[in-house]
Design a protein around this motif. Structure first.
Motif, PDB file in Angstrom:
ATOM      1  N   MET A   1      -7.268  -4.634  -2.580  1.00  0.00           N
ATOM      2  CA  MET A   1      -8.006  -3.501  -2.014  1.00  0.00           C
ATOM      3  C   MET A   1      -7.867  -2.286  -2.918  1.00  0.00           C
ATOM      4  O   MET A   1      -6.897  -2.174  -3.677  1.00  0.00           O
ATOM      5  CB  MET A   1      -7.501  -3.178  -0.607  1.00  0.00           C
ATOM      6  CG  MET A   1      -6.031  -2.825  -0.512  1.00  0.00           C
ATOM      7  SD  MET A   1      -5.549  -2.448   1.199  1.00  0.00           S
ATOM      8  CE  MET A   1      -3.761  -2.396   1.048  1.00  0.00           C
ATOM      9  N   THR A   2      -8.834  -1.384  -2.842  1.00  0.00           N
ATOM     10  CA  THR A   2      -8.778  -0.160  -3.638  1.00  0.00           C
ATOM     11  C   THR A   2      -9.676   0.902  -3.021  1.00  0.00           C
ATOM     12  O   THR A   2     -10.619   0.592  -2.290  1.00  0.00           O
ATOM     13  CB  THR A   2      -9.217  -0.415  -5.091  1.00  0.00           C
ATOM     14  OG1 THR A   2      -9.000   0.767  -5.863  1.00  0.00           O
ATOM     15  CG2 THR A   2     -10.699  -0.768  -5.174  1.00  0.00           C
ATOM     16  N   ALA A   3      -9.368   2.154  -3.361  1.00  0.00           N
ATOM     17  CA  ALA A   3     -10.195   3.270  -2.918  1.00  0.00           C
ATOM     18  C   ALA A   3     -11.138   3.732  -4.026  1.00  0.00           C
ATOM     19  O   ALA A   3     -11.938   4.629  -3.830  1.00  0.00           O
ATOM     20  CB  ALA A   3      -9.306   4.434  -2.482  1.00  0.00           C
TER      21      ALA A   3
ATOM     22  N   ARG B   1      -1.136   1.840   5.817  1.00  0.00           N
ATOM     23  CA  ARG B   1      -0.357   0.691   6.301  1.00  0.00           C
ATOM     24  C   ARG B   1      -0.321   0.674   7.820  1.00  0.00           C
ATOM     25  O   ARG B   1      -0.488  -0.376   8.451  1.00  0.00           O
ATOM     26  CB  ARG B   1       1.074   0.735   5.748  1.00  0.00           C
ATOM     27  CG  ARG B   1       1.179   0.621   4.229  1.00  0.00           C
ATOM     28  CD  ARG B   1       2.597   0.238   3.789  1.00  0.00           C
ATOM     29  NE  ARG B   1       3.609   1.174   4.248  1.00  0.00           N
ATOM     30  CZ  ARG B   1       4.012   2.239   3.563  1.00  0.00           C
ATOM     31  NH1 ARG B   1       3.451   2.536   2.393  1.00  0.00           N
ATOM     32  NH2 ARG B   1       4.969   3.026   4.032  1.00  0.00           N
TER      33      ARG B   1
ATOM     34  N   TYR C   1     -13.029  -2.773  -0.477  1.00  0.00           N
ATOM     35  CA  TYR C   1     -12.869  -1.343  -0.722  1.00  0.00           C
ATOM     36  C   TYR C   1     -12.332  -0.668   0.543  1.00  0.00           C
ATOM     37  O   TYR C   1     -12.728  -1.032   1.663  1.00  0.00           O
ATOM     38  CB  TYR C   1     -14.207  -0.725  -1.131  1.00  0.00           C
ATOM     39  CG  TYR C   1     -14.676  -1.175  -2.489  1.00  0.00           C
ATOM     40  CD1 TYR C   1     -14.132  -0.626  -3.649  1.00  0.00           C
ATOM     41  CD2 TYR C   1     -15.636  -2.171  -2.618  1.00  0.00           C
ATOM     42  CE1 TYR C   1     -14.541  -1.058  -4.903  1.00  0.00           C
ATOM     43  CE2 TYR C   1     -16.054  -2.606  -3.872  1.00  0.00           C
ATOM     44  CZ  TYR C   1     -15.505  -2.045  -5.006  1.00  0.00           C
ATOM     45  OH  TYR C   1     -15.907  -2.471  -6.251  1.00  0.00           O
ATOM     46  N   LYS C   2     -11.459   0.300   0.357  1.00  0.00           N
ATOM     47  CA  LYS C   2     -10.840   0.963   1.500  1.00  0.00           C
ATOM     48  C   LYS C   2     -11.832   1.767   2.333  1.00  0.00           C
ATOM     49  O   LYS C   2     -11.524   2.158   3.460  1.00  0.00           O
ATOM     50  CB  LYS C   2      -9.715   1.888   1.033  1.00  0.00           C
ATOM     51  CG  LYS C   2      -8.510   1.155   0.464  1.00  0.00           C
ATOM     52  CD  LYS C   2      -7.422   2.156   0.106  1.00  0.00           C
ATOM     53  CE  LYS C   2      -6.263   1.514  -0.595  1.00  0.00           C
ATOM     54  NZ  LYS C   2      -5.225   2.487  -0.989  1.00  0.00           N
TER      55      LYS C   2
ATOM     56  N   GLY D   1      -1.318  -3.762  -8.176  1.00  0.00           N
ATOM     57  CA  GLY D   1      -1.502  -4.926  -7.318  1.00  0.00           C
ATOM     58  C   GLY D   1      -2.155  -6.074  -8.057  1.00  0.00           C
ATOM     59  O   GLY D   1      -1.996  -7.241  -7.666  1.00  0.00           O
TER      60      GLY D   1
ATOM     61  N   CYS E   1      -3.580   0.331  -7.014  1.00  0.00           N
ATOM     62  CA  CYS E   1      -2.741   1.417  -7.528  1.00  0.00           C
ATOM     63  C   CYS E   1      -1.659   1.742  -6.510  1.00  0.00           C
ATOM     64  O   CYS E   1      -1.955   2.264  -5.429  1.00  0.00           O
ATOM     65  CB  CYS E   1      -3.589   2.667  -7.797  1.00  0.00           C
ATOM     66  SG  CYS E   1      -5.047   2.358  -8.801  1.00  0.00           S
ATOM     67  N   THR E   2      -0.411   1.445  -6.840  1.00  0.00           N
ATOM     68  CA  THR E   2       0.660   1.665  -5.881  1.00  0.00           C
ATOM     69  C   THR E   2       1.756   2.556  -6.455  1.00  0.00           C
ATOM     70  O   THR E   2       1.701   2.982  -7.600  1.00  0.00           O
ATOM     71  CB  THR E   2       1.283   0.327  -5.422  1.00  0.00           C
ATOM     72  OG1 THR E   2       2.040  -0.236  -6.498  1.00  0.00           O
ATOM     73  CG2 THR E   2       0.213  -0.655  -4.982  1.00  0.00           C
TER      74      THR E   2
ATOM     75  N   GLU F   1       0.864  -1.192   0.000  1.00  0.00           N
ATOM     76  CA  GLU F   1       0.000   0.000   0.000  1.00  0.00           C
ATOM     77  C   GLU F   1       0.893   1.231   0.000  1.00  0.00           C
ATOM     78  O   GLU F   1       1.825   1.325   0.800  1.00  0.00           O
ATOM     79  CB  GLU F   1      -0.895  -0.031   1.248  1.00  0.00           C
ATOM     80  CG  GLU F   1      -1.447   1.280   1.719  1.00  0.00           C
ATOM     81  CD  GLU F   1      -2.410   1.903   0.727  1.00  0.00           C
ATOM     82  OE1 GLU F   1      -2.223   3.092   0.418  1.00  0.00           O
ATOM     83  OE2 GLU F   1      -3.328   1.205   0.279  1.00  0.00           O
TER      84      GLU F   1
ATOM     85  N   ASP G   1      -2.837  -3.340  -2.701  1.00  0.00           N
ATOM     86  CA  ASP G   1      -3.577  -2.226  -3.272  1.00  0.00           C
ATOM     87  C   ASP G   1      -3.470  -2.299  -4.798  1.00  0.00           C
ATOM     88  O   ASP G   1      -2.443  -2.713  -5.332  1.00  0.00           O
ATOM     89  CB  ASP G   1      -2.994  -0.906  -2.766  1.00  0.00           C
ATOM     90  CG  ASP G   1      -3.856   0.294  -3.117  1.00  0.00           C
ATOM     91  OD1 ASP G   1      -4.999   0.093  -3.566  1.00  0.00           O
ATOM     92  OD2 ASP G   1      -3.380   1.430  -2.939  1.00  0.00           O
TER      93      ASP G   1
END
Length: 205
Positions: free
Chosen positions: A82-84, A14, A104-105, A63, A56-57, A8, A54
């Motif tokens: 996971m993602t936002a 984190r 989802y975050k 990810g 998009c890192t 992440e 995640d």
């Protein structure tokens, strides 16, 4: 003890996840990283039970790409994506790439704990598919149409899409026609712009 690797790019996330795991009796963070580029190497070094990745890192690393690599080389490691973002293609892509769960975050930290425990126990944890508000209502797009739409959003031509998916160019054009009929758009450019501008598809990941 369930050993978790966190990939992440936001340090605060984190730290929050690690703190939440520390409050349990059965979950601990054994390693973390800001970029999915190093996820496979960290799995090899740390041997986690669960990799929490995640989409998009840091550095543009995905990810989802890491999930595929980990699943192929270390199938015993459970993978949670996971993602936002409300990106509609992430969940089916994560499932197809071998992930065991998706979250989802925006969910609570306790939900992360529950998902980690569930996938470790061998369960699959995926949210309900999101629907897309369209001029003609919800878009009943097939999985193949969603694949093509995602590639359209990456500005790929019909020939490039056909080569990518190992199908004929005429098949791509057939699916494009169906998508326009279903969604009410007059061109695939308008459809792609709608999807990107509303955050339904992220062409970068």
């Amino acid at each position: 003890m369930i050993r978790v690797l966190i990939i992440e790019d936001h340090a605060s996330m984190r730290e929050s996840l690690t703190a939440a795991f520390e409050q349990t009796e059965d979950i601990r963070t054994v390693g973390e990283g800001a970029s999915a580029e190093f996820a496979l190497a960290l799995c090899e070094k740390l041997k986690p039970d669960v990799a929490l990745l995640d989409v998009c890192t840091e550095g543009g690393a995905s990810g989802l790409t890491a999930a595929k690599e980990i699943h192929e080389k270390y199938p015993q490691i459970r993978i949670v994506i996971m993602t936002a973002f409300d990106e509609i293609s992430y969940v089916p892509r994560a499932r197809a790439l071998g992930a065991d769960g998706f979250i989802y975050k925006s969910r609570s930290l306790s939900c992360f704990v529950e998902v980690i425990r569930s996938v470790y126990a061998g369960e699959k944890c995926f949210p309900q598919p999101k629907t897309i508000p369209m001029p003609q209502g919800e878009a009943p797009l097939t999985d193949r149409e969603m694949e093509i739409l995602r590639l359209l959003c990456k500005h790929m031509s019909s020939k490039e899409i056909a080569d990518e998916l190992f199908i004929s160019e005429n098949t791509v054009k057939y699916h494009k026609k169906n998508m326009l009929q279903k969604t009410g758009f007059s061109s695939t450019i308008d459809l792609a712009f709608y999807m990107i501008s509303n955050g339904w598809i992220n062409p970068m990941y």
